[in-house]
Design an enzyme around this catalytic site. Structure first.
Site, mmCIF file in Angstrom:
data_model
loop_
_atom_site.group_PDB
_atom_site.id
_atom_site.type_symbol
_atom_site.label_atom_id
_atom_site.label_comp_id
_atom_site.label_asym_id
_atom_site.label_seq_id
_atom_site.Cartn_x
_atom_site.Cartn_y
_atom_site.Cartn_z
ATOM 1 N N HIS A 178 0.563 -1.459 -0.036
ATOM 2 C CA HIS A 178 0.119 0.024 -0.024
ATOM 3 C C HIS A 178 0.904 1.381 0.093
ATOM 4 O O HIS A 178 2.531 0.933 0.673
ATOM 5 C CB HIS A 178 -0.936 -0.217 1.921
ATOM 6 C CG HIS A 178 -2.172 1.008 1.412
ATOM 7 N ND1 HIS A 178 -2.132 2.572 1.588
ATOM 8 C CD2 HIS A 178 -3.256 1.226 1.546
ATOM 9 C CE1 HIS A 178 -2.629 2.823 1.869
ATOM 10 N NE2 HIS A 178 -4.194 2.341 0.998
ATOM 11 N N ASP B 272 2.710 -4.236 8.265
ATOM 12 C CA ASP B 272 2.105 -4.058 8.060
ATOM 13 C C ASP B 272 0.758 -4.901 8.040
ATOM 14 O O ASP B 272 0.057 -5.401 7.112
ATOM 15 C CB ASP B 272 1.592 -2.981 6.623
ATOM 16 C CG ASP B 272 0.621 -2.458 5.655
ATOM 17 O OD1 ASP B 272 -0.672 -2.490 6.932
ATOM 18 O OD2 ASP B 272 0.643 -1.901 5.017
ATOM 19 N N GLN C 65 -4.354 -5.065 6.953
ATOM 20 C CA GLN C 65 -5.636 -6.058 6.657
ATOM 21 C C GLN C 65 -5.853 -7.605 7.073
ATOM 22 O O GLN C 65 -6.440 -8.615 6.809
ATOM 23 C CB GLN C 65 -5.340 -5.883 4.921
ATOM 24 C CG GLN C 65 -5.478 -4.996 4.143
ATOM 25 C CD GLN C 65 -7.123 -4.554 4.183
ATOM 26 O OE1 GLN C 65 -8.140 -5.471 3.984
ATOM 27 N NE2 GLN C 65 -7.170 -3.213 3.650
ATOM 28 N N LYS D 118 -10.060 0.172 10.448
ATOM 29 C CA LYS D 118 -11.264 -1.355 9.684
ATOM 30 C C LYS D 118 -11.175 -3.141 10.303
ATOM 31 O O LYS D 118 -11.440 -4.002 9.810
ATOM 32 C CB LYS D 118 -9.684 -1.595 8.293
ATOM 33 C CG LYS D 118 -9.044 -0.831 7.507
ATOM 34 C CD LYS D 118 -8.296 -1.062 6.849
ATOM 35 C CE LYS D 118 -7.259 0.467 6.101
ATOM 36 N NZ LYS D 118 -7.936 0.052 4.867
ATOM 37 N N CYS E 142 -4.937 2.205 -3.496
ATOM 38 C CA CYS E 142 -3.466 2.397 -2.961
ATOM 39 C C CYS E 142 -2.566 1.545 -3.300
ATOM 40 O O CYS E 142 -1.767 1.986 -2.574
ATOM 41 C CB CYS E 142 -3.756 3.023 -1.850
ATOM 42 S SG CYS E 142 -4.612 4.281 -1.401
HETATM 43 C C1 LIG Z 1 -2.589 -3.179 3.759
HETATM 44 C C2 LIG Z 1 -2.420 -1.525 3.650
HETATM 45 N N1 LIG Z 1 -1.858 -0.754 4.637
HETATM 46 C C3 LIG Z 1 -2.184 0.460 4.324
HETATM 47 C C4 LIG Z 1 -3.390 0.825 5.032
HETATM 48 C C5 LIG Z 1 -3.317 2.941 5.708
HETATM 49 O O1 LIG Z 1 -4.331 2.926 6.658
HETATM 50 P P1 LIG Z 1 -4.793 3.886 7.192
HETATM 51 O O2 LIG Z 1 -5.502 4.888 5.977
HETATM 52 O O3 LIG Z 1 -6.151 4.325 8.043
HETATM 53 O O4 LIG Z 1 -3.788 4.450 8.079
HETATM 54 C C6 LIG Z 1 -4.199 0.507 4.520
HETATM 55 C C7 LIG Z 1 -5.819 0.990 3.925
HETATM 56 O O5 LIG Z 1 -6.109 0.585 3.222
HETATM 57 C C8 LIG Z 1 -4.174 -0.665 3.449
HETATM 58 O O6 LIG Z 1 -4.893 -1.122 3.598
#
Ligand SMILES: Cc1ncc(COP(=O)(O)O)c(C=O)c1O
Length: 455
Positions: free
Chosen positions: A146, A223, A226, A249, A392
């Site tokens: 992401h 990260d 998910q 999430k 993203c």
């Molecule tokens: C795999 C992953 N990493 C990071 C993020 C970023 O999360 P946030 O926008 O809540 O900081 C997301 C959000 O879509 C994500 O799916």
């Protein structure tokens, strides 16, 4: 909300698959906890929410906790000796305990509350990263990250002269672990990897990656955006150094997330933002700083949101993360099977294995005939909410030769009925475009790389 009895029922009926004694699946049982799902998107079109990888819906119990907090306990934390401030502080710190227990941290002091996963990654990049990386050092990551787990490292590399290396995916779009291991050398200072991909859906072998990284003395950031909402995550078993996740999430409010860091690592990190709460002593010419986690929580934190996240952890724990994951694996397979019945689609991500545990319950795909945005727009008219875009992961989409894709993502409250309605809406939308174009060339025309016809 889910009554304790209902939750026990789900657990004890596990041998019968996802069904309880009344023939209800987990999704059917918990659905009533999420009032937002009980609405029509348009008159006569019940809402089918398939965008939980972007943000999950919130159970009533979390909303109740937020309301209760504001109605009874609201005050600033760590600042007053009065009753409200004491209660607010207790609630905030109790939430830290809950989040710590949820990911099996050794102590809740390893949990730093942040605005979300993005802020947590930037915190590590701008503290540990700036202090520990120099020209020629390498950061190993993957092509499926992401933007939140890519751009902060690009910015860090620009400032330090470090080099970013990207592990590739295999033909089936699972992570190429051999390639990743070949990139991890004694130049590697950091490995940053997503646990479960928000675009491809695959679950990565984080422990094995952490072992390879630690063997060369590199640190590992995972990260968990998910994975933490969808499966049991135990930071001690994973054997990594940092894990980040976002509350919104995982049934919690927006504006709150967390960084888990191994205490021995957090202790070595200097402060990021300066301000109230993060200090020990302040003089006119210098300051000394609090121990973690306070060192990294400058200013008034998102108190109510943290309390809400604690309630979300309680809610998910009451269902049981094992139960949720088993249900989602089955739903993930069902989604893949049903979508495979539709002609003319390309899927992005590894196929599910026999148990379905190699994937999250999401699927990104494209029609060869109709642009993703067109499809998403017309499916919305049918009440089906799915995401269109690059999710993203723009660099990954570029590598795959697609400007964007559609993504259907499920959570514990979705049912097979939702998937069936989604497939029906997709079929009728594709048929409509076919009829408009006659030969299937599609009014969307531009397909995966072009422009949508309606925007
Ligand atoms: C795999 C992953 N990493 C990071 C993020 C970023 O999360 P946030 O926008 O809540 O900081 C997301 C959000 O879509 C994500 O799916």
């Amino acid at each position: 909300m889910v009554s304790a009895a209902a939750v026990d029922g789900v657990t004890s009926m596990k041998e019968e698959g996802d069904k309880d004694g009344l023939g209800l699946s987990l999704g059917e049982r918990v659905r009533a906890d999420f009032p937002i799902l009980d609405q029509e998107a348009y008159p006569g079109k019940p809402l089918v929410y398939l965008d939980s990888a972007a943000t999950s819906q919130k159970p009533k119990v979390v909303m109740d906790v937020l309301r209760d907090y504001y109605e009874r306990d609201n005050a600033n934390v760590h600042r007053g000796a009065h009753q409200l401030s004491i209660r607010a502080t207790e609630a905030y710190e109790a939430a830290r305990e809950k989040v710590g227990a949820f990911v099996n941290a050794e102590t809740s002091r390893e949990i730093v509350f942040t605005r979300g996963a993005t802020e947590a990654i930037n915190l590590v990049a701008q503290t540990w990263g700036l202090d520990n990386l120099a020209a020629g050092d390498e950061i190993v990551t993957t092509v499926m990250e992401h933007h939140s787990n890519m751009v902060p490292w690009q910015l860090l590399a620009e400032r330090t002269g470090a080099v970013l290396k990207f592990a590739q995916i295999r033909e089936d779009m699972s992570l190429d672990l051999d390639h990743m291991k070949s990139l991890i050398t004694d130049k590697t200072k950091l490995v940053a990897v997503v646990h479960a991909s928000n675009a491809l859906g695959g679950v990565n072998p984080v422990s094995e990656i952490a072992e390879a990284a630690h063997a060369v003395g590199a640190k590992v950031l995972v990260d968990g955006c998910q994975s933490v909402p969808n499966m049991p995550v135990d930071v001690q078993t994973l054997g990594v150094d940092w894990l980040v996740a976002s509350g919104h999430k995982m049934c919690g409010p927006t504006g709150i997330g967390f960084l888990w860091g191994r205490m021995s690592v957090l202790e070595t990190m200097r402060p990021w933002q300066g301000g109230g709460e993060m200090i020990d002593q302040v003089y006119f010419d210098h300051s000394t700083f609090a121990e973690p986690p306070a060192r990294f929580e400058a200013g008034t934190p998102a108190i109510a949101q943290a309390v809400g996240l604690g309630a979300a952890c309680d809610y998910l724990s009451s269902i049981g993360m094992e139960n949720g994951a088993a249900y989602e694996h089955e739903m993930s397979k069902y989604l893949w099977e049903r979508l495979s019945e539709v002609e003319g689609l390309d899927f992005y991500g590894p196929p599910p294995n026999a148990s379905g545990d190699n994937r999250n319950p999401l699927l990104a795909f494209n029609s060869r005939d109709v642009h993703a945005h067109d499809l998403s727009f017309f499916m919305d008219q049918e009440g089906v909410a799915i995401r269109a875009g690059h999710h993203c992961t723009q660099a990954l989409h570029r590598q795959l030769g697609a400007a964007g894709s559609l993504r259907a993502s499920l959570y514990i409250y979705n049912t097979k009925d939702d998937v069936d309605q989604f497939i029906e809406a997709l079929r009728s939308t594709l048929d409509m475009f076919k009829a408009m174009d006659g030969d299937g060339g599609g009014a969307g025309g531009g397909l995966v790389g072009g422009e949508p016809s309606i925007f």
